[in-house]
Design a protein around this motif. Sequence first.
Motif, mmCIF file in Angstrom:
data_model
loop_
_atom_site.group_PDB
_atom_site.id
_atom_site.type_symbol
_atom_site.label_atom_id
_atom_site.label_comp_id
_atom_site.label_asym_id
_atom_site.label_seq_id
_atom_site.Cartn_x
_atom_site.Cartn_y
_atom_site.Cartn_z
ATOM 1 N N LEU A 81 66.328 60.458 12.872
ATOM 2 C CA LEU A 81 66.524 59.077 13.586
ATOM 3 C C LEU A 81 65.438 58.541 14.109
ATOM 4 O O LEU A 81 65.073 57.325 14.252
ATOM 5 N N GLU A 82 64.726 59.399 14.876
ATOM 6 C CA GLU A 82 63.375 58.923 15.439
ATOM 7 C C GLU A 82 62.525 58.508 14.374
ATOM 8 O O GLU A 82 61.751 57.044 14.596
ATOM 9 N N CYS A 83 62.512 58.832 13.176
ATOM 10 C CA CYS A 83 61.612 58.257 12.083
ATOM 11 C C CYS A 83 62.074 57.120 11.410
ATOM 12 O O CYS A 83 61.437 56.059 11.264
ATOM 13 N N ALA A 84 63.590 56.888 11.500
ATOM 14 C CA ALA A 84 64.053 55.851 10.933
ATOM 15 C C ALA A 84 63.901 54.557 11.872
ATOM 16 O O ALA A 84 63.853 53.479 11.595
ATOM 17 N N ALA A 85 64.061 54.992 13.248
ATOM 18 C CA ALA A 85 63.975 53.889 14.268
ATOM 19 C C ALA A 85 62.427 53.188 14.134
ATOM 20 O O ALA A 85 62.190 52.334 14.243
ATOM 21 N N THR A 86 61.575 54.229 14.157
ATOM 22 C CA THR A 86 60.156 53.689 13.995
ATOM 23 C C THR A 86 59.853 52.824 12.846
ATOM 24 O O THR A 86 59.319 51.921 12.793
ATOM 25 N N ALA A 87 60.373 53.153 11.673
ATOM 26 C CA ALA A 87 60.221 52.696 10.591
ATOM 27 C C ALA A 87 60.941 51.405 10.358
ATOM 28 O O ALA A 87 61.020 50.654 9.476
ATOM 29 N N GLY A 88 61.853 51.032 11.398
ATOM 30 C CA GLY A 88 62.973 49.832 11.573
ATOM 31 C C GLY A 88 63.975 49.900 10.309
ATOM 32 O O GLY A 88 64.461 48.837 9.775
ATOM 33 N N LYS A 89 64.592 51.207 10.195
ATOM 34 C CA LYS A 89 65.294 51.353 9.092
ATOM 35 C C LYS A 89 66.799 51.545 9.630
ATOM 36 O O LYS A 89 67.138 52.599 9.710
ATOM 37 N N SER A 90 67.451 50.474 10.231
ATOM 38 C CA SER A 90 68.420 50.474 10.947
ATOM 39 C C SER A 90 69.810 51.120 9.909
ATOM 40 O O SER A 90 70.671 51.811 10.593
ATOM 41 N N ALA A 91 69.901 50.778 8.881
ATOM 42 C CA ALA A 91 71.128 51.256 7.991
ATOM 43 C C ALA A 91 71.045 52.757 8.044
ATOM 44 O O ALA A 91 72.060 53.323 8.026
ATOM 45 N N LEU A 92 69.706 53.217 7.513
ATOM 46 C CA LEU A 92 69.569 54.750 7.478
ATOM 47 C C LEU A 92 69.661 55.328 8.638
ATOM 48 O O LEU A 92 70.640 56.410 8.662
ATOM 49 N N ALA A 93 69.406 54.782 9.722
ATOM 50 C CA ALA A 93 69.712 55.056 11.265
ATOM 51 C C ALA A 93 71.085 55.516 11.286
ATOM 52 O O ALA A 93 71.615 56.448 12.049
ATOM 53 N N ALA A 94 71.848 54.431 11.053
ATOM 54 C CA ALA A 94 73.359 54.372 11.287
ATOM 55 C C ALA A 94 73.936 55.534 10.698
ATOM 56 O O ALA A 94 74.741 56.214 11.024
ATOM 57 N N ASP A 95 73.615 55.820 9.370
ATOM 58 C CA ASP A 95 74.054 56.941 8.477
ATOM 59 C C ASP A 95 73.585 58.122 9.047
ATOM 60 O O ASP A 95 74.570 59.159 9.343
ATOM 61 N N ILE A 96 72.728 58.412 9.285
ATOM 62 C CA ILE A 96 71.967 59.607 10.031
ATOM 63 C C ILE A 96 73.000 59.828 11.367
ATOM 64 O O ILE A 96 73.295 60.907 11.541
ATOM 65 N N GLY A 97 73.298 58.827 12.254
ATOM 66 C CA GLY A 97 73.734 58.972 13.451
ATOM 67 C C GLY A 97 75.310 59.411 13.203
ATOM 68 O O GLY A 97 75.772 60.221 13.893
ATOM 69 N N ARG A 98 75.836 58.805 12.090
ATOM 70 C CA ARG A 98 77.317 59.153 11.754
ATOM 71 C C ARG A 98 77.454 60.641 11.368
ATOM 72 O O ARG A 98 78.203 61.665 11.838
ATOM 73 N N ILE A 99 76.290 61.247 10.649
ATOM 74 C CA ILE A 99 76.558 62.506 10.356
ATOM 75 C C ILE A 99 76.121 63.596 11.397
ATOM 76 O O ILE A 99 76.627 64.640 11.727
ATOM 77 N N LYS A 100 75.355 63.005 12.114
ATOM 78 C CA LYS A 100 74.940 63.710 13.243
ATOM 79 C C LYS A 100 75.830 63.929 14.277
ATOM 80 O O LYS A 100 76.415 65.020 14.724
ATOM 81 N N ALA A 101 76.643 63.022 14.461
ATOM 82 C CA ALA A 101 78.065 63.042 15.355
ATOM 83 C C ALA A 101 78.842 64.142 15.039
ATOM 84 O O ALA A 101 79.427 64.790 15.705
ATOM 85 N N LEU A 102 79.081 63.993 13.483
ATOM 86 C CA LEU A 102 80.126 65.010 12.870
ATOM 87 C C LEU A 102 79.417 66.284 13.087
ATOM 88 O O LEU A 102 80.376 67.286 13.342
ATOM 89 N N ALA A 103 78.151 66.636 12.907
ATOM 90 C CA ALA A 103 77.795 67.877 13.245
ATOM 91 C C ALA A 103 77.917 68.300 14.634
ATOM 92 O O ALA A 103 78.160 69.534 14.903
ATOM 93 N N GLU A 104 77.367 67.468 15.460
ATOM 94 C CA GLU A 104 77.823 67.598 17.031
ATOM 95 C C GLU A 104 79.168 68.125 17.407
ATOM 96 O O GLU A 104 79.335 69.114 17.835
ATOM 97 N N ALA A 105 80.155 67.496 16.742
ATOM 98 C CA ALA A 105 81.464 67.659 16.648
ATOM 99 C C ALA A 105 81.932 69.154 16.262
ATOM 100 O O ALA A 105 82.628 69.965 16.865
#
Length: 160
Positions: free
Chosen positions: A126-150
Amino acid sequence: MSDQSEMIHAMQDRIAQATPEKIAAMGGMIYEIGLAAAADLFNRGRFQEAAETYVHLTDLDPKRADGFVGLSTCALAQDLPDMAMDTAAMATGLDPDNAAAWFLTGKAQLQLGDTQGAIDDFVIALECAATAGKSALAADIGRIKALAEARLAASGDGNG
């Protein structure tokens, strides 16, 4: 002089004028064409053929992370999380800011049962995607991360 003879002489002239820079540029172009071909194979569900193409690309230029990222993606698609982990880790070693590579190490760890390790890698991704301005990738990462946290919260053991 025949057309064939002229063509041969023209090719010989181009070869004689080849510089290391021109040869390197051609290698880069061939690599890019290979990446496109491998992605096309993957998108058509031909994961093994795509993986073989990525292997050739990593042989062609072992210092580029994108070939290892592609190979890792193929490994995950074929349910080979150990291979996916190894190849994605190679990509993060070559390019520590590669969000896709960190995302893949996280996905591989999820398949291997290490939910906390996956979450840790998703944070980096997520940090790397945000730094690179890759918002779509960041959104995908965020969804999977939330599932993993759950999953981790539901397991209660800290390892998912």
